[in-house]
Design an enzyme around this catalytic site. Structure first.
Site, PDB file in Angstrom:
ATOM      1  N   LYS A 259      33.219  79.276   8.490  1.00  0.00           N
ATOM      2  CA  LYS A 259      31.961  78.679   8.937  1.00  0.00           C
ATOM      3  C   LYS A 259      31.973  77.172   8.701  1.00  0.00           C
ATOM      4  O   LYS A 259      31.350  76.669   7.766  1.00  0.00           O
ATOM      5  CB  LYS A 259      30.792  79.311   8.184  1.00  0.00           C
ATOM      6  CG  LYS A 259      30.365  80.634   8.800  1.00  0.00           C
ATOM      7  CD  LYS A 259      29.244  81.296   8.035  1.00  0.00           C
ATOM      8  CE  LYS A 259      27.884  80.784   8.410  1.00  0.00           C
ATOM      9  NZ  LYS A 259      27.388  81.317   9.683  1.00  0.00           N
TER      10      LYS A 259
HETATM   11  N1  PMP Z   1      29.596  84.752  14.293  1.00  0.00           N
HETATM   12  C1  PMP Z   1      29.141  83.510  14.064  1.00  0.00           C
HETATM   13  C2  PMP Z   1      29.739  82.386  14.823  1.00  0.00           C
HETATM   14  C3  PMP Z   1      28.128  83.285  13.123  1.00  0.00           C
HETATM   15  O1  PMP Z   1      27.670  82.054  12.897  1.00  0.00           O
HETATM   16  C4  PMP Z   1      27.581  84.385  12.430  1.00  0.00           C
HETATM   17  C5  PMP Z   1      26.479  84.159  11.435  1.00  0.00           C
HETATM   18  N2  PMP Z   1      26.975  83.853  10.171  1.00  0.00           N
HETATM   19  C6  PMP Z   1      28.102  85.661  12.681  1.00  0.00           C
HETATM   20  C7  PMP Z   1      29.104  85.817  13.618  1.00  0.00           C
HETATM   21  C8  PMP Z   1      27.658  86.825  11.853  1.00  0.00           C
HETATM   22  O2  PMP Z   1      28.223  86.694  10.576  1.00  0.00           O
HETATM   23  P1  PMP Z   1      27.551  87.246   9.268  1.00  0.00           P
HETATM   24  O3  PMP Z   1      27.344  88.703   9.512  1.00  0.00           O
HETATM   25  O4  PMP Z   1      28.533  87.029   8.197  1.00  0.00           O
HETATM   26  O5  PMP Z   1      26.282  86.526   9.089  1.00  0.00           O
END
Ligand code: PMP
Length: 303
Positions: free
Chosen positions: A154
């Site tokens: 991220k």
């Molecule tokens: N893909 C992206 C690009 C995201 O930003 C997120 C949100 N964090 C997700 C998928 C979902 O990830 P998570 O379940 O870890 O929040």
């Protein structure tokens, strides 16, 4: 929210003082990584249950490693900072916790320290359309790939890709959008992963398809097994979305969000599907401890 405080490098400071310089490498080159985490309020126990906290901290540390950030923060430090902040901000309601590591040093593109660790925590309710579902497009923007900017972490700079796709989708009258990867296979939405259901089987792209290693996605794979649902991680063609029985997005922000049309093709019956609903109920029962008390998925902060 009145009296909002932010944690900077372990210190709690007033919201107005939580700033970073325009000359920092974070501002100049997007050298910042983050996590979005949800806290769920349990009014009977008077605890804020932080969902999958250790998994989020692990991913934050991995994002920092991949971006070669120099720091000494341990996972224990970060969970303690988060706990202190939610208590200080008196978060006795559902909330969102944003934890970021940003290069606050000045200089060139290769500067990797010092790292500013910031944590913001504020009330956040459920996203709209959880019940009725959303209409999405397949984007003409292509998902960034591991050979360019690894989508598995991220990094804030990664989000320009999803931002372009979202703005286009909104301009075209959709609620959200799905990006294809470099090979023309389904990757993910700008801030969420995707699951399809076809003939009772859950299908989701594998983590090498240009997606974030989503924590909610992992949780769903785990609970699917508990519910005796089969789940495959495989390539998905765009046209499989048009012919799916059910589709939903998942992620910390959207939780489990049904998709009722893709490029105006109705998905299934155009309403939330049975399997999506089953998973959604399991998710809420876990985070609000309706069924699964003291679950290892939750990090309780008591008030
Ligand atoms: N893909 C992206 C690009 C995201 O930003 C997120 C949100 N964090 C997700 C998928 C979902 O990830 P998570 O379940 O870890 O929040």
């Amino acid at each position: 929210m009145t009296n909002r405080y932010i944690m900077i490098n372990g210190d709690i400071v007033p919201y107005e003082n939580a700033t970073i310089h325009v000359a920092s490498v974070a501002m100049k080159y997007g050298a910042s990584v983050f996590e979005g985490i949800r806290g769920y309020w349990n009014s009977s126990n008077k605890t804020l249950n932080i969902f999958l906290l250790n998994e989020h901290i692990r991913r934050l540390l991995e994002s920092m490693k991949l971006m070669r950030m120099k720091h000494n923060y341990s996972s224990k430090d970060i969970s303690q900072f988060i706990e202190n902040l939610v208590r200080h901000n008196l978060l006795k309601e559902d909330c969102y916790i944003r934890c970021a590591a940003s290069i606050e040093g000045e200089g060139g593109i290769d500067v990797s320290d010092p790292v500013m660790l910031s944590i913001d925590a504020f009330p956040q309710s459920r996203k709209a359309k959880q019940q009725e579902g959303i209409h999405v497009s397949i984007s003409s923007w292509i998902r960034i790939s591991d050979t360019m900017m690894p989508p598995r972490i991220k990094c804030i700079a990664n989000y320009q890709n999803g931002r372009l796709a979202t703005l286009q989708a909104k301009a075209d009258g959709y609620d959200n959008t799905i990006l294809l990867n470099q090979n023309g296979k389904i990757a993910e939405a700008p801030t969420a992963c995707i699951f399809l259901v076809k003939n009772g089987i859950l299908i989701t792209p594998s983590v090498t398809q240009g997606i974030l290693e989503s924590i909610t996605r992992n949780f769903i794979i785990e609970i699917a097994e508990k519910l005796n649902l089969s789940c495959k991680q495989q390539d998905i063609d765009r046209s499989e979305c048009y012919l799916a029985d059910e589709i939903f997005l998942c992620g910390t922000g959207v939780e489990i969000l049904p998709v009722v049309s893709v490029d105006r093709f109705t998905v299934g019956k155009g309403i939330i599907g049975n399997i999506t609903n089953q998973l959604k109920l399991y998710y809420y029962d876990t985070v609000y401890e309706k069924e699964y008390n003291g679950s290892h998925y939750l990090y309780p902060v008591s008030f």
